[in-house]
Design a protein around this motif. Structure first.
Motif, PDB file in Angstrom:
ATOM      1  N   UNK A 188      -8.601 113.722  46.525  1.00  0.00           N
ATOM      2  CA  UNK A 188      -9.314 112.536  46.493  1.00  0.00           C
ATOM      3  C   UNK A 188      -8.601 111.384  46.113  1.00  0.00           C
ATOM      4  N   UNK A 189      -8.981 110.245  46.645  1.00  0.00           N
ATOM      5  CA  UNK A 189      -8.100 109.075  46.661  1.00  0.00           C
ATOM      6  C   UNK A 189      -7.898 108.571  45.138  1.00  0.00           C
ATOM      7  N   UNK A 190      -8.861 109.036  44.257  1.00  0.00           N
ATOM      8  CA  UNK A 190      -8.968 108.617  42.958  1.00  0.00           C
ATOM      9  C   UNK A 190      -7.824 109.598  42.041  1.00  0.00           C
ATOM     10  N   UNK A 191      -7.375 110.609  42.746  1.00  0.00           N
ATOM     11  CA  UNK A 191      -6.523 111.546  42.164  1.00  0.00           C
ATOM     12  C   UNK A 191      -5.147 111.253  42.440  1.00  0.00           C
ATOM     13  N   UNK A 192      -4.508 110.177  43.111  1.00  0.00           N
ATOM     14  CA  UNK A 192      -3.468 109.746  43.518  1.00  0.00           C
ATOM     15  C   UNK A 192      -2.966 108.618  42.761  1.00  0.00           C
ATOM     16  N   UNK A 193      -1.700 108.337  42.540  1.00  0.00           N
ATOM     17  CA  UNK A 193      -0.924 107.434  41.851  1.00  0.00           C
ATOM     18  C   UNK A 193      -0.369 106.697  42.949  1.00  0.00           C
ATOM     19  N   UNK A 194      -0.732 105.251  43.281  1.00  0.00           N
ATOM     20  CA  UNK A 194      -0.193 104.400  44.234  1.00  0.00           C
ATOM     21  C   UNK A 194       0.813 103.552  43.661  1.00  0.00           C
ATOM     22  N   UNK A 195       2.018 103.878  44.226  1.00  0.00           N
ATOM     23  CA  UNK A 195       3.255 103.122  44.015  1.00  0.00           C
ATOM     24  C   UNK A 195       3.181 101.822  44.732  1.00  0.00           C
ATOM     25  N   UNK A 196       3.092 100.745  44.234  1.00  0.00           N
ATOM     26  CA  UNK A 196       3.296  99.519  44.891  1.00  0.00           C
ATOM     27  C   UNK A 196       4.425  98.692  44.967  1.00  0.00           C
ATOM     28  N   UNK A 197       5.642  99.085  44.019  1.00  0.00           N
ATOM     29  CA  UNK A 197       6.663  98.436  43.868  1.00  0.00           C
ATOM     30  C   UNK A 197       7.684  99.441  43.469  1.00  0.00           C
ATOM     31  N   UNK A 198       8.942  99.372  43.775  1.00  0.00           N
ATOM     32  CA  UNK A 198      10.227 100.408  43.509  1.00  0.00           C
ATOM     33  C   UNK A 198      11.342  99.515  43.220  1.00  0.00           C
ATOM     34  N   UNK A 199      11.818  99.723  41.892  1.00  0.00           N
ATOM     35  CA  UNK A 199      12.884  98.997  41.414  1.00  0.00           C
ATOM     36  C   UNK A 199      14.405 100.058  41.473  1.00  0.00           C
ATOM     37  N   UNK A 200      15.628  99.686  41.762  1.00  0.00           N
ATOM     38  CA  UNK A 200      16.643 100.660  41.935  1.00  0.00           C
ATOM     39  C   UNK A 200      17.837  99.858  40.975  1.00  0.00           C
ATOM     40  N   UNK A 201      18.242 100.639  40.029  1.00  0.00           N
ATOM     41  CA  UNK A 201      19.323 100.170  39.269  1.00  0.00           C
ATOM     42  C   UNK A 201      20.445 101.214  39.281  1.00  0.00           C
ATOM     43  N   UNK A 202      21.726 100.643  38.978  1.00  0.00           N
ATOM     44  CA  UNK A 202      22.593 101.897  38.831  1.00  0.00           C
ATOM     45  C   UNK A 202      23.409 101.647  37.291  1.00  0.00           C
ATOM     46  N   UNK A 203      23.262 102.781  36.380  1.00  0.00           N
ATOM     47  CA  UNK A 203      23.832 102.331  35.242  1.00  0.00           C
ATOM     48  C   UNK A 203      24.590 103.841  34.808  1.00  0.00           C
ATOM     49  N   UNK A 204      25.930 103.570  34.381  1.00  0.00           N
ATOM     50  CA  UNK A 204      26.594 104.951  33.747  1.00  0.00           C
ATOM     51  C   UNK A 204      26.721 105.890  34.775  1.00  0.00           C
ATOM     52  N   UNK A 205      26.908 105.381  36.172  1.00  0.00           N
ATOM     53  CA  UNK A 205      27.405 106.366  37.255  1.00  0.00           C
ATOM     54  C   UNK A 205      26.291 107.062  37.645  1.00  0.00           C
ATOM     55  N   UNK A 206      24.896 106.792  37.288  1.00  0.00           N
ATOM     56  CA  UNK A 206      23.673 107.045  38.037  1.00  0.00           C
ATOM     57  C   UNK A 206      22.806 106.147  38.182  1.00  0.00           C
TER      58      UNK A 206
END
Length: 385
Positions: free
Chosen positions: A26-44
């Motif tokens: 069901x649509x209420x049983x999903x987590x809707x991603x609206x934005x993604x942030x990408x970082x790079x710290x200590x080789x990861x």
């Protein structure tokens, strides 16, 4: 009748073997991603996933303006971007749905590692669309992804998601879609330019408390999928005269009065003509633009006003070009013209000198300004009694 009963019984038996919707959610049983942030710290790689509850942000007659909207942020790290996203999925109580992803924000640290892997990972996900907006940032990603709009509205009502150009002199950098960013990154003659987004707490307050709001702070430039340099917004003012999609931008024309004169310009037409002589390339620029007088305190003829406006635009074009060649970037995308129209010369010029532009590469600059309206007041405002 007997044949009919056999046919009905056969259909009933076949129904038991049909696959149903048991695996769907069901649509209420999903987590809707609206934005993604990408970082790079200590080789990861460190990924930040913004998840919103659409029942809280849906517009309806019963919605309360200014009601706090909770923002959930999932954080994960890994040796790759896909590995960091897998770590978030492991603790998410609902499956992440990426079909509503609207914005990707990449930190300066991550861009220095190159963004080829980021583009590849996102493009392999079938749910992610090609028209997502892409930004770079110097800010903390948690601050970016939890930033709300005016009246405490959801992040979806901010310029980071809408990409709406404000009628401000500082909003001439049009947001970039992901498909255009990838196309630019893969073109040798057209290195990508990605706008940078920041939070300003200078202009707005809620009662006595300062409130941060999004602003475009500049642009990042890339070579071979890697970050080359960054230019602040005030040094990129000349780029607005090269973008036909620019809906409107105000130009302040110097005059005797300190307040000056402001003309609201629309949809400039830009043309660059190259001249190749051996290993030397020069470009003659031509700009045609129309505008409406927005503010005027001097009574000067329209023809003279157009002349002064053209001089101001030429000064912006030359200043931005001088700053960009010093940083070895090409905001006017002049090298792309050589790459498209003169490919043999492009390969010859870049063989020993990848960035063949210098301070002498800019030739003549001709600007034609036409004032189409003076507003409701005919002519200027005469302050004399």
């Amino acid at each position: 009748m007997k044949v009919g009963r056999i046919f009905v019984h056969s259909l009933l038996v076949l129904l038991f073997f049909l696959s149903g919707c048991g695996n769907s959610r069901d649509i209420q049983n999903l987590a809707y991603v609206t934005a993604l942030g990408v970082d790079y710290v200590d080789g990861k790689y460190v990924s930040y996933v913004q998840v919103l509850n659409f029942s809280n942000i849906a517009r309806s007659e019963d919605s309360v303006l200014g009601k706090p909207v909770p923002i959930w942020i999932g954080v994960g790290d890994g040796q790759s971007l896909s590995g960091s996203l897998t770590e978030i999925n492991a603790t998410s109580q609902y499956p992440l749905f990426w079909g509503h992803l609207k914005t990707v924000v990449v930190t300066e640290r991550a861009m220095t590692q190159g963004i080829a892997e980021i583009c590849s990972t996102l493009n392999r996900n079938r749910e992610i669309r090609y028209n997502i907006l892409v930004y770079g940032t110097k800010e903390n990603l948690t601050d970016i992804l939890t930033q709300k709009s005016i009246f405490n509205l959801s992040p979806l009502d901010t310029i980071m998601f809408t990409g709406v150009q404000m009628s401000s002199q500082k909003s001439f950098l049009v947001p970039l879609n992901g498909n255009h960013a990838i196309a630019s990154l893969n073109e040798k003659g057209n290195p990508a330019m990605i706008p940078s987004i920041a939070i300003s707490k200078k202009n707005w307050r809620e009662d006595q408390k300062k409130k941060g709001m999004f602003m475009i702070s500049g642009a990042y430039f890339f070579e071979n999928h890697r970050l080359n340099t960054w230019m602040p917004l005030y040094e990129l003012k000349g780029i607005r005269w090269t973008n036909r999609e620019l809906e409107k931008t105000p130009l302040r024309v110097p005059s005797k009065v300190p307040a000056g004169i402001v003309i609201m310009m629309t949809h400039p037409r830009f043309k660059a003509t190259p001249h190749i002589k051996g290993n030397t390339v020069t470009f003659d620029l031509q700009v045609k633009v129309e505008g409406t007088i927005y503010e005027q305190f001097d009574d000067i003829p329209t023809s003279q006003l157009e002349l002064h406006a053209g001089e101001a635009i030429e000064a912006e074009l030359r200043k931005t070009f001088a700053k960009s060649v010093a940083l070895k970037c090409d905001p006017y995308q002049l090298r792309e013209i050589i790459y498209r129209d003169f490919p043999a010369d492009f390969h010859r010029l870049t063989k020993n000198k990848p960035f063949f532009l210098d301070k002498n590469s800019l030739g003549s600059v001709k600007v034609e300004v036409k004032v189409t309206s003076t507003g409701k007041i005919k002519g200027g405002f005469n302050r004399k009694p």
